[in-house]
Design a protein around this motif. Structure first.
Motif, mmCIF file in Angstrom:
data_model
loop_
_atom_site.group_PDB
_atom_site.id
_atom_site.type_symbol
_atom_site.label_atom_id
_atom_site.label_comp_id
_atom_site.label_asym_id
_atom_site.label_seq_id
_atom_site.Cartn_x
_atom_site.Cartn_y
_atom_site.Cartn_z
ATOM 1 N N SER A 42 0.826 -1.209 0.000
ATOM 2 C CA SER A 42 0.000 0.000 0.000
ATOM 3 C C SER A 42 0.857 1.255 0.000
ATOM 4 O O SER A 42 0.591 2.209 -0.743
ATOM 5 C CB SER A 42 -0.938 -0.014 1.216
ATOM 6 O OG SER A 42 -1.700 1.170 1.280
ATOM 7 N N TRP A 43 1.895 1.279 0.825
ATOM 8 C CA TRP A 43 2.752 2.478 0.892
ATOM 9 C C TRP A 43 3.644 2.616 -0.337
ATOM 10 O O TRP A 43 3.976 3.734 -0.735
ATOM 11 C CB TRP A 43 3.624 2.420 2.149
ATOM 12 C CG TRP A 43 2.926 2.948 3.365
ATOM 13 C CD1 TRP A 43 2.405 2.241 4.398
ATOM 14 C CD2 TRP A 43 2.665 4.323 3.675
ATOM 15 N NE1 TRP A 43 1.841 3.072 5.329
ATOM 16 C CE2 TRP A 43 2.002 4.364 4.908
ATOM 17 C CE3 TRP A 43 2.946 5.522 3.034
ATOM 18 C CZ2 TRP A 43 1.595 5.553 5.518
ATOM 19 C CZ3 TRP A 43 2.546 6.710 3.632
ATOM 20 C CH2 TRP A 43 1.881 6.722 4.850
ATOM 21 N N SER A 44 4.043 1.519 -0.945
ATOM 22 C CA SER A 44 4.886 1.613 -2.139
ATOM 23 C C SER A 44 4.112 2.094 -3.363
ATOM 24 O O SER A 44 4.732 2.517 -4.351
ATOM 25 C CB SER A 44 5.529 0.259 -2.437
ATOM 26 O OG SER A 44 4.529 -0.725 -2.668
ATOM 27 N N ASN A 45 2.776 2.002 -3.325
ATOM 28 C CA ASN A 45 1.920 2.529 -4.405
ATOM 29 C C ASN A 45 2.242 1.864 -5.739
ATOM 30 O O ASN A 45 2.273 2.511 -6.786
ATOM 31 C CB ASN A 45 2.067 4.049 -4.522
ATOM 32 C CG ASN A 45 0.962 4.676 -5.358
ATOM 33 O OD1 ASN A 45 -0.123 4.125 -5.478
ATOM 34 N ND2 ASN A 45 1.238 5.824 -5.960
ATOM 35 N N GLN A 81 7.803 7.021 -3.561
ATOM 36 C CA GLN A 81 7.716 6.476 -2.219
ATOM 37 C C GLN A 81 8.885 5.527 -1.950
ATOM 38 O O GLN A 81 9.280 4.754 -2.826
ATOM 39 C CB GLN A 81 6.401 5.737 -2.028
ATOM 40 C CG GLN A 81 5.173 6.635 -2.084
ATOM 41 C CD GLN A 81 5.147 7.643 -0.953
ATOM 42 O OE1 GLN A 81 5.473 7.333 0.194
ATOM 43 N NE2 GLN A 81 4.766 8.865 -1.271
ATOM 44 N N VAL A 135 9.987 2.573 0.753
ATOM 45 C CA VAL A 135 9.467 1.655 1.767
ATOM 46 C C VAL A 135 10.561 0.656 2.094
ATOM 47 O O VAL A 135 11.121 0.020 1.195
ATOM 48 C CB VAL A 135 8.201 0.932 1.283
ATOM 49 C CG1 VAL A 135 7.665 0.016 2.370
ATOM 50 C CG2 VAL A 135 7.134 1.927 0.843
ATOM 51 N N THR A 151 8.780 4.339 6.002
ATOM 52 C CA THR A 151 8.242 4.994 4.818
ATOM 53 C C THR A 151 8.724 6.434 4.773
ATOM 54 O O THR A 151 8.904 7.089 5.810
ATOM 55 C CB THR A 151 6.706 4.970 4.820
ATOM 56 O OG1 THR A 151 6.217 5.669 5.974
ATOM 57 C CG2 THR A 151 6.184 3.540 4.824
ATOM 58 N N THR A 194 9.096 9.978 1.594
ATOM 59 C CA THR A 194 8.785 10.496 0.263
ATOM 60 C C THR A 194 10.010 11.182 -0.313
ATOM 61 O O THR A 194 10.657 11.992 0.358
ATOM 62 C CB THR A 194 7.614 11.489 0.324
ATOM 63 O OG1 THR A 194 6.496 10.853 0.928
ATOM 64 C CG2 THR A 194 7.233 11.960 -1.068
#
Length: 585
Positions: free
Chosen positions: A223-226, A446, A448, A530, A532
């Motif tokens: 989810s966080w890596s998109n 992102q 991760v 995580t 950015t």
């Protein structure tokens, strides 16, 4: 897209009543063993849908192998429907329903304010092994002589229990369920997917091979890596120099390929195209039939697609969009778990999407490609001379050329950067890894990082903290001096570093008996870092306000405008300078 039917060459998961799973590769004309529950022929499953539940039935004469019976849904959920419709306690008569023809007085201990029965307990019941009159030798003998699916054995075990009438409704259901899980010869065929593979590796295999990566933690990483599919935009500018596609993710995976499988599933490139969907399906689905594969379904080296001779002058093919680039520390990456999705990293099939969308390179090829032998161009020999060689030598020459061209193309494309995200799961030191890989990301990408323990991620979050960033901007070290002791990474490249974790623990939810299950497997919780990717502003940034002289000038202009508006209002109303009406009005 996952196939809907079971075909030869795929891996399936068999779930037995006890809740355990086993993974098997479907090969025609072979025997599949399900442990103590029995065995059957693999041809029974070929051409049939997934998610069916089967019962293993022994043949009466014993000369033929075990047969399978498809369990209908009405039979699967009959126990649940009976439990909802039944009333284990007769409140009016004060007695419970008869068990094995015996009635017993109900002993209640929990009542409400009106005196009505709420729950009966078994506090006064003492478990005794002598309550079960059937010995293990007799049970094993019945299992050896049994010709059914185990239901007769379960019924005999319940009948031979002398204290069965003393159990509460919940205890009786729990005892029956335990015997059903142990002796009922059923299994359910499930398709292999990433969550099921993660759960199987964590609970029933060696969890250390996947760095104890749990199912919920893998979902958090995804989810966080998109990671998502992105349409290709290369058609608009095909001749633009240095053109690179969209949807490119950079990874460092030491989980045996579990992270790669999760990312490929999100990109839609994990499963190979099913070339057997148009083949004839199995007939007589209502009864077990020995489904023999058709003649064109036999996988033999003579008619297999991968065994056909390939041209020595075949060019390699590398996708530009929706790619996964793996950076590894060994000569070959460890992607052994991808074999459960019909992909062999050592000898990939050209029909599999990962053969074109998965790229691998070592750290030496990324940082110092001139020192790697694979990046050294082989001797370029004229085609006329090559044609005079023997076939073996000629094939070896073309194979070396293709390997060198692919390696150079992957290294060049990776060093261009502009990746959409970075996912790391490694036992290496994290600051040097991020020091080399974070600059390859574009803005807003992102980052991760997964780790079984929290200490490496806390240290990494400190290296990208605000205090480090301020100290780095006030006294920046020379670029050639990086990394330093105080600044192992550039803290201005990542924003909002966060360390988090997630845990999904199963609970037993029953009236008066709600508690977490005590049979879960321990191990590491797993933590995720995580951040950015940001692009630092080049040059100095200054913020200036309005000077005092400019401010006074603006105030004078505003005062003159307000007085002018007041005079216009007074004249329009016919008033004098003193504010009173003039004689004309």
């Amino acid at each position: 897209m996952q196939p809907e039917l079971v075909w030869p060459g795929v891996h399936v998961v068999l779930r037995v009543p006890s809740g355990s799973h086993s993974v098997h590769e479907i090969k025609p004309n072979t025997t599949i063993s399900v442990g103590k529950y029995g065995s059957f022929q693999s041809n029974f499953l070929i051409g049939r849908p997934y998610h069916y539940t089967y019962e293993i039935l022994d043949q009466v004469d014993g000369s033929r192998p075990s047969a399978l019976r498809i369990v209908p849904p009405a039979e699967l959920y009959a126990d649940i429907k009976d439990e909802e419709a039944s009333k284990p306690v007769d409140l009016e008569g004060g007695k419970q329903a008869a068990i094995n023809g015996k009635e017993r007085p109900a002993q209640f201990e929990i009542v409400d304010q009106k005196g009505e029965v709420l729950l009966r307990t078994n506090r006064n019941i003492v478990d005794d092994a002598r309550s079960q009159t059937m010995t293990m030798e007799e049970i094993e003998m019945l299992k050896a002589e049994g010709k059914g699916s185990g239901r007769d054995l379960i019924a005999k075990i319940l009948d031979s229990h002398s204290a069965l009438d003393q159990k509460t409704a919940f205890a009786l259901a729990k005892y029956t369920l335990r015997k059903t899980k142990k002796y009922l010869r059923r299994f359910t065929v499930l398709p292999m997917d990433v969550p099921l593979l993660t759960r199987w590796m964590m609970t029933e295999k060696d969890a250390l091979k996947t760095m104890e990566l749990r199912e919920e933690t893998l979902a958090l990483v995804g989810s966080w890596s998109n990671v998502h599919f992105m349409p290709s935009q290369l058609e608009e500018h095909p001749n633009q120099p240095g053109n690179i596609g969209q949807g490119r993710w950079l990874m460092v995976d030491e989980t045996g390929g579990l992270l790669v499988a999760a990312a490929a599933e999100r990109l839609g490139i994990l499963h190979p195209p099913n070339e057997q969907e148009n083949r004839p399906l199995a007939t007589h689905m209502n009864r077990p039939v020995n489904v023999q594969p058709a003649g064109d379904m036999q996988l033999t080296p003579e008619n297999s697609q991968d065994s056909q001779p390939k041209s020595n002058k075949r060019r390699f093919s590398i996708a530009k969009s929706n790619t996964i680039t793996i950076v590894h520390a060994n000569s070959q990456p460890n992607l052994s778990l991808l074999r459960y999705f019909s992909f062999d990293a050592a000898n990939p099939a050209l029909s599999h999407p990962l053969s074109h969308h998965l790229r691998t390179l070592s750290w030496l090829q990324l940082l110092h490609p001139e020192d790697d032998n694979a990046c050294t161009e082989p001797e370029n020999i004229a085609p006329e001379v090559v044609q005079t060689w023997k076939s073996g030598k000629r094939s070896n020459h073309y194979r070396k050329r293709r390997r060198w061209e692919r390696t150079v193309a992957v290294v060049s494309d990776t060093r261009l950067g502009n990746f959409d995200g970075l996912v790391v799961a490694t036992s290496l030191s994290l600051p040097p890894v991020l020091h080399h890989l974070v600059p390859l990301l574009h803005g807003a990408a992102q980052v991760v990082v997964y780790s079984p323990s929290i200490e490496p991620l806390v240290e990494l979050a400190d290296f990208y903290s605000t205090q480090r960033r301020v100290a780095f901007l006030n006294d920046p070290p020379a670029p050639e001096a990086m990394p330093t002791v105080d600044f192992p990474v550039n803290p201005t490249l990542l924003l909002a570093p966060t360390v988090q974790t997630i845990s999904c623990r199963p609970w037993q939810v029953l009236p008066g008996r709600t508690h977490p299950l005590m049979t879960g497997k321990g191990g590491s919780e797993g933590y995720v870092f995580t951040a950015t990717r940001v692009l630092p502003a080049e040059g100095g940034v200054e913020a200036r306000g309005i000077s005092k002289k400019r401010k006074d000038k603006l105030e004078d202009v505003d005062r003159d405008e307000s007085e002018s508006r007041r005079e216009k209002v007074v004249k329009s109303q016919g008033r004098g300078d003193d504010g009173f009406l003039t004689s004309d009005n």
